[in-house]
Design an enzyme around this catalytic site. Structure first.
Site, mmCIF file in Angstrom:
data_model
loop_
_atom_site.group_PDB
_atom_site.id
_atom_site.type_symbol
_atom_site.label_atom_id
_atom_site.label_comp_id
_atom_site.label_asym_id
_atom_site.label_seq_id
_atom_site.Cartn_x
_atom_site.Cartn_y
_atom_site.Cartn_z
ATOM 1 N N HIS A 83 -5.321 11.152 -3.248
ATOM 2 C CA HIS A 83 -4.482 10.693 -2.137
ATOM 3 C C HIS A 83 -5.162 9.570 -1.364
ATOM 4 C CE1 HIS A 83 -1.906 11.410 1.565
ATOM 5 N NE2 HIS A 83 -2.982 10.817 2.094
ATOM 6 N N GLU A 84 -6.405 9.822 -0.929
ATOM 7 C CA GLU A 84 -7.082 8.842 -0.088
ATOM 8 C C GLU A 84 -7.333 7.537 -0.836
ATOM 9 O OE1 GLU A 84 -7.228 9.261 2.976
ATOM 10 O OE2 GLU A 84 -6.780 11.400 3.022
ATOM 11 N N HIS A 142 -4.392 5.176 -1.107
ATOM 12 C CA HIS A 142 -4.104 4.287 0.022
ATOM 13 C C HIS A 142 -4.619 2.877 -0.275
ATOM 14 C CE1 HIS A 142 -2.229 6.820 2.974
ATOM 15 N NE2 HIS A 142 -3.210 7.715 2.974
ATOM 16 N N GLU A 167 2.341 7.046 3.091
ATOM 17 C CA GLU A 167 1.708 8.362 3.016
ATOM 18 C C GLU A 167 2.215 9.155 1.816
ATOM 19 O OE1 GLU A 167 -0.958 11.341 4.345
ATOM 20 O OE2 GLU A 167 -0.770 9.197 4.806
ATOM 21 N N HIS A 204 2.684 11.177 8.375
ATOM 22 C CA HIS A 204 2.426 12.392 7.608
ATOM 23 C C HIS A 204 3.679 13.253 7.482
ATOM 24 C CE1 HIS A 204 -1.707 11.284 8.815
ATOM 25 N NE2 HIS A 204 -2.023 11.794 7.639
#
Length: 522
Positions: A330-331, A334, A354, A418
């Site tokens: 996920h991170e 980005h 997100e 989020h």
């Protein structure tokens, strides 16, 4: 290159067999999903004058090439940034779609950028005072005069960048846009998109390391990805993890190497997914990996992947690292978003940003095939963020977290990204698996639709590829959910053909989350 078994943080989990990615017969149009030949940015720069004339850009507008996607049939998609009279245009990015002969066949994301004057009435210091972020500690501020594209047209503004640390100990790079005429705050978003949680459970894994006895390093010799310890800092280079016998960690947080194993594994698996499935060689598509920098004594894990920083913050439990496979994917995703569509972290675009990380974090988890953290449609199920054993987010029914939306409407843009991510997460599940109750890979789901329809899934591998093409070829910084529907339907037609089951399924899944048909039809 060596393959070594490493002990990482683990808990007792039932052994599960990870189902393979769904297989679908590819149509002739799916060739576009194969790794494209790298088009020459230098050659595109040489054509900027011709492109500006073809697009009838106004006086004072100057283009710069950000990236190029070239399909095998010769079609190309050139992503541009713009300046106006020497000022950077924020939100002025767009994509020119050219046919195989080089003619412009269409554009995505164009907007007017001309302002009457580039002379401000407000000083930089006054703009900085207007944008003061009192909630940030150790804050430093810089200001840049820009043209900001807003929903009400272009505005001359200051981009006030405030860097510091939030109350929950996570770093912040907050952009506040102040009208250079009247001092009104026009917009703001944080450059650092953060995930939240603690704990990771990848079990005993194999990693490629570098060096020789008595000094091995936690560095992937192929990609250069490596893991360093920040030792309590919130920035910096950290100290590279080294070891005398090439056996790392002890399976618990009593040994800092255990967290490093998890971070390195997450970085490697994320790189592998993008490279092997989507044909993208890292965040910058350069073929290079990236370091993952770990600190958990003060609730930090910073992932630096291919030159882009993502930060994991955890204000709940300082004892554990935050490096679950889907959270790591996920991170780092980005960074992929930043270097493709660049979706800003607010409004609909923030939710799309997100959710994109949730989608590809999920995809990385499935692709990794780790029996201690098997693939599912739950986000952060390993980290127990609330202490109740529940995941952070649910893709089949996002509202189960108590805050996210299942369905899109025009009020979703007011939510924190989020939670405005919910509708696109819901779309991804519906497009992948379909609606209703079912068990997938040992996990029970029950996904409703917002229009009462029954949706048949087209498969997770299809949904991943469609969304990646939409992200890399059609979406721009301020795209909203209706634009995302058009982009995804067009991407599905590119990959699988007009009228294909895949393009129809993608469109039906968007209808099922409340996004009505736009200009693009299956």
């Amino acid at each position: 290159m060596k393959r070594v078994t490493l002990a990482a943080s683990t808990t007792c989990l039932a052994l599960a067999v990870v189902a393979p990615l769904s297989a679908h017969a590819a149509s002739h149009n799916e060739r576009a999903a194969a790794p494209a030949a790298r088009a020459s940015v230098a050659a595109e720069k040489a054509r900027i004058s011709d492109m500006s004339a073809a697009l009838h850009l106004g006086a004072g507008e100057t283009l710069s090439v950000k990236s190029i996607v070239q399909d095998r049939d010769g079609t190309s998609h050139v992503r541009y940034e713009r300046t106006f009279n020497g000022l950077r245009v924020v939100g002025g990015d767009f994509i020119a779609h050219r046919n195989a002969r080089g003619a412009v066949a269409g554009t995505s994301g164009r907007a007017a950028v001309a302002v009457a004057s580039v002379s401000p009435s407000l000083t930089k210091s006054a703009a900085s005072a207007k944008a003061s972020a009192r909630e940030l500690r150790s804050a430093a501020t810089t200001s840049e005069l820009v043209v900001l594209v807003t929903d009400h047209g272009p505005r001359l503004a200051y981009d006030v960048l405030t860097t510091g640390v939030r109350a929950d100990q996570t770093p912040s790079r907050l952009h506040t846009f102040v009208d250079a005429r009247n001092g009104k705050v026009l917009d703001s978003w944080d450059e650092i998109a953060d995930g939240t949680g603690h704990g990771v459970h990848v079990g005993d894994v194999e990693l490629a390391t570098s060096g020789a006895a008595p000094s091995y390093s936690l560095t992937n010799p192929t990609t250069g990805a490596h893991t360093t310890d920040l030792n309590g800092a919130t920035k910096g280079t950290g100290t590279l993890f080294t070891d005398a016998d090439d056996v790392w960690g002890n399976g618990s947080t009593t040994d800092r190497q255990s967290a490093a194993v998890d971070a390195q594994y997450g970085a490697d698996k994320t790189y592998d997914y993008y490279n092997e499935v989507l044909g993208r060689a890292g965040i910058w598509d350069t073929g290079k990996g990236a370091p993952s920098r770990v600190h958990y004594g003060n609730a930090y894990v910073n992932a630096f992947w291919d030159g882009t920083q993502m930060t994991y913050g955890d204000g709940i439990n300082n004892a554990n690292p935050l490096t679950a496979i889907d959270v790591a994917g996920h991170e780092m995703s980005h960074g992929v978003t930043e270097n493709t569509a660049g979706l800003v972290y607010r409004g609909d675009a923030g939710g799309l940003n997100e959710a994109t990380s949730d989608i590809f974090g999920t995809a990385v988890e499935w692709h990794a095939g780790n029996v201690s953290d098997p693939g599912d449609y739950l986000i952060g199920e390993e980290i127990n963020i609330r202490g109740d054993g529940k995941p952070l987010r649910y893709m089949d029914q996002p509202s189960k977290d108590g805050r996210s939306r299942d369905c899109w409407d025009t009020t979703v843009k007011r939510l924190d990204p989020h939670y405005s991510s919910g509708p696109l997460n819901h779309w991804f599940y519906l497009a992948s698996e379909g609606s209703g109750a079912k068990t997938v890979n040992g996990v029970a789901y029950n996904s409703p639709t917002c229009d009462g329809s029954t949706v048949a899934g087209v498969g997770r591998d299809v949904a991943e590829k469609v969304w990646y093409r939409a992200l890399s070829v059609y979406l721009t910084k301020r795209s909203d959910y209706p634009a995302a529907r058009d982009a995804a339907v067009k991407a599905a037609k590119d990959l699988y053909g007009a009228g294909s089951a895949q393009s129809v399924g993608v469109a039906n899944a968007f209808s099922a989350i409340g996004v009505p048909q736009q200009s693009e039809t299956p």
